[in-house]
Write an enzyme that holds these catalytic residues in place. Structure first.
Site, PDB file in Angstrom:
ATOM      1  CG  PHE A   1      -1.888   1.230   1.101  1.00  0.00           C
ATOM      2  CD1 PHE A   1      -3.058   1.157   0.367  1.00  0.00           C
ATOM      3  CD2 PHE A   1      -1.570   2.434   1.710  1.00  0.00           C
ATOM      4  CE1 PHE A   1      -3.902   2.258   0.237  1.00  0.00           C
ATOM      5  CE2 PHE A   1      -2.410   3.543   1.599  1.00  0.00           C
ATOM      6  CZ  PHE A   1      -3.580   3.449   0.863  1.00  0.00           C
TER       7      PHE A   1
ATOM      8  CG  ASP B   1       5.948   3.925   1.523  1.00  0.00           C
ATOM      9  OD1 ASP B   1       5.917   4.652   2.541  1.00  0.00           O
ATOM     10  OD2 ASP B   1       4.969   3.774   0.765  1.00  0.00           O
TER      11      ASP B   1
ATOM     12  CE  LYS C   1      -0.140   6.976   6.483  1.00  0.00           C
ATOM     13  NZ  LYS C   1      -1.379   7.658   6.083  1.00  0.00           N
TER      14      LYS C   1
END
Length: 401
Positions: free
Chosen positions: A141, A226, A255
């Site tokens: 994801f 990531d 984030k």
């Protein structure tokens, strides 16, 4: 109709149904706790998918934002501003890298990493134009843009969004043999999450990440990590890659970099890699804006102390010890994760992950399900041990009934 029901009905009447939130309407939040529109308190055990690593309403971050709000919030990259150099310098130092390319959202940062890898492949590695290939892992994801969902194996994320962007090859996560066999002279990068979050907090087998690092170095391929969810303290280290002693060629961050205050993301790498860009070839109006830089600078300063990483490691050890006791009793099939991050596979006989999440909500604990029977636990790193234990007791209570 209650205040909550009315608010949810109004939202559903005027918003696209691209999310299926739990039926709670948050009005205020502080630390690890949130309060809804009717005054009920909930322990946040999700932390905005790691965006709120430092808790809700963190005073240092809010003070940094307020101070910057009174000065300047946006110049666009058409002009320099006085927070940009410090942000790039200090984030690069935190990462042990040389250069930073700031963006806003995690998906933008992943797109930037893809573009960087391709341009590096053509300009530096010498891959024929249009032939660059990037290898990714199944069950990944990385975001929801059309390019990113093109290499997703999740039907919900991918279906009905074609035609899909070519240039990607998917291999099983954790399989070095498959990765080796997928590499060709046109491979420019391997893009992976060091721990797969949305897939259920999947930790790769020991030695896998070092193996990826060795293979990419041998074949002159960029290793892109990531760390949007796994990075910035969540796993007990600044980066999840550190648990295996691995340093990638590029970090993709987001984030928690914005502290839950503003969206901030970045690609961090070497001058050679990020130096492939020339003015006008890539950019973002809001990327690296003064407000974002001010908040992110405070995040970097907080991480530099090491206290949040240490806290995540200590509380994470306690979390996994307690969750491990639930395995084998017929209620929990498996627990995975690292630091203050766990994927808990609920026995199907007890209910779906959504049903367990709703029962926890009724007891004042907020988590979120993924992939059917799994719930994710990722509280803010500032949570107290007492609150964490209370949340775990609510989970045990749900599993007993």
């Amino acid at each position: 109709m209650s205040i909550t029901e009315n608010a949810i009905a109004s939202a559903e009447a005027h918003s696209a149904h691209n999310y299926h939130p739990l039926p709670v309407v948050v009005a205020t939040a502080e630390g690890a706790w949130m309060t809804d529109v009717e005054g009920r308190r909930y322990l946040d055990m999700l932390a905005g998918y790691s965006a709120l690593n430092f808790g809700h309403g963190n005073r240092r971050l809010l003070d940094a934002a307020r101070a910057q709000l009174d000065r300047v919030t946006l110049t666009s990259r058409a002009f320099h501003h006085d927070r940009f150099a410090d942000f790039c310098t200090q984030l690069a130092e935190l990462c042990g890298m040389e250069s930073v390319l700031p963006m806003n959202t995690g998906a933008e940062a992943v797109e930037t990493a893809v573009k960087t890898a391709r341009k590096w492949g053509y300009r530096v590695k010498g891959v024929p134009d249009g032939m660059a290939k990037i290898i990714v892992a199944a069950n990944n994801f990385h975001g929801r843009t059309t390019t990113i969902v093109s290499f997703s194996t999740d039907p919900e994320a991918r279906e009905d969004f074609g035609p899909y962007t070519p240039g990607f090859e998917i291999v099983p996560y954790g399989d070095l043999t498959a990765l080796r066999e997928a590499m060709t002279e046109n491979t420019v990068a391997v893009l992976m999450e060091p721990i797969q979050g949305e897939a259920g907090v999947l930790v790769p087998p020991p030695g896998y990440l070092p193996g990826v690092r060795e293979l990419t170095r041998e074949r002159d391929v960029l290793f892109i990590a990531d760390e949007i969810q796994s990075g910035l303290g969540r796993t007990g280290k600044t980066f999840a890659c550190e648990h295996e002693g691995v340093v990638p060629d590029m970090y993709v961050l987001g984030k928690a970099l914005g502290g839950g205050v503003v969206p901030v993301s970045a690609v961090v790498s070497s001058r050679e890699v990020l130096g492939v860009f020339r003015p006008g070839e890539h950019g973002s109006t809001f990327g690296g804006n003064p407000l974002a830089c001010a908040v992110a600078l405070e995040v970097v300063a907080m991480l530099r102390t090491g206290e949040y990483q240490e806290r995540a490691a200590e509380l994470g050890e306690h979390l996994h010890r307690e969750l491990g006791l639930l395995v084998g009793g017929g209620a929990v099939d498996e627990v995975r994760g690292r630091g203050l991050w766990a994927g808990v596979d609920i026995a199907p006989a007890l209910g779906t992950g959504r049903e367990i999440s709703e029962k926890l909500m009724e007891r004042g604990v907020l988590v979120k399900d993924t992939h059917g029977s799994t719930i994710r636990i990722a509280p803010p790193l500032v949570i107290s041990k007492e609150d964490l234990d209370w949340g775990l007791e609510q989970l045990r209570g749900v599993l007993r009934h």
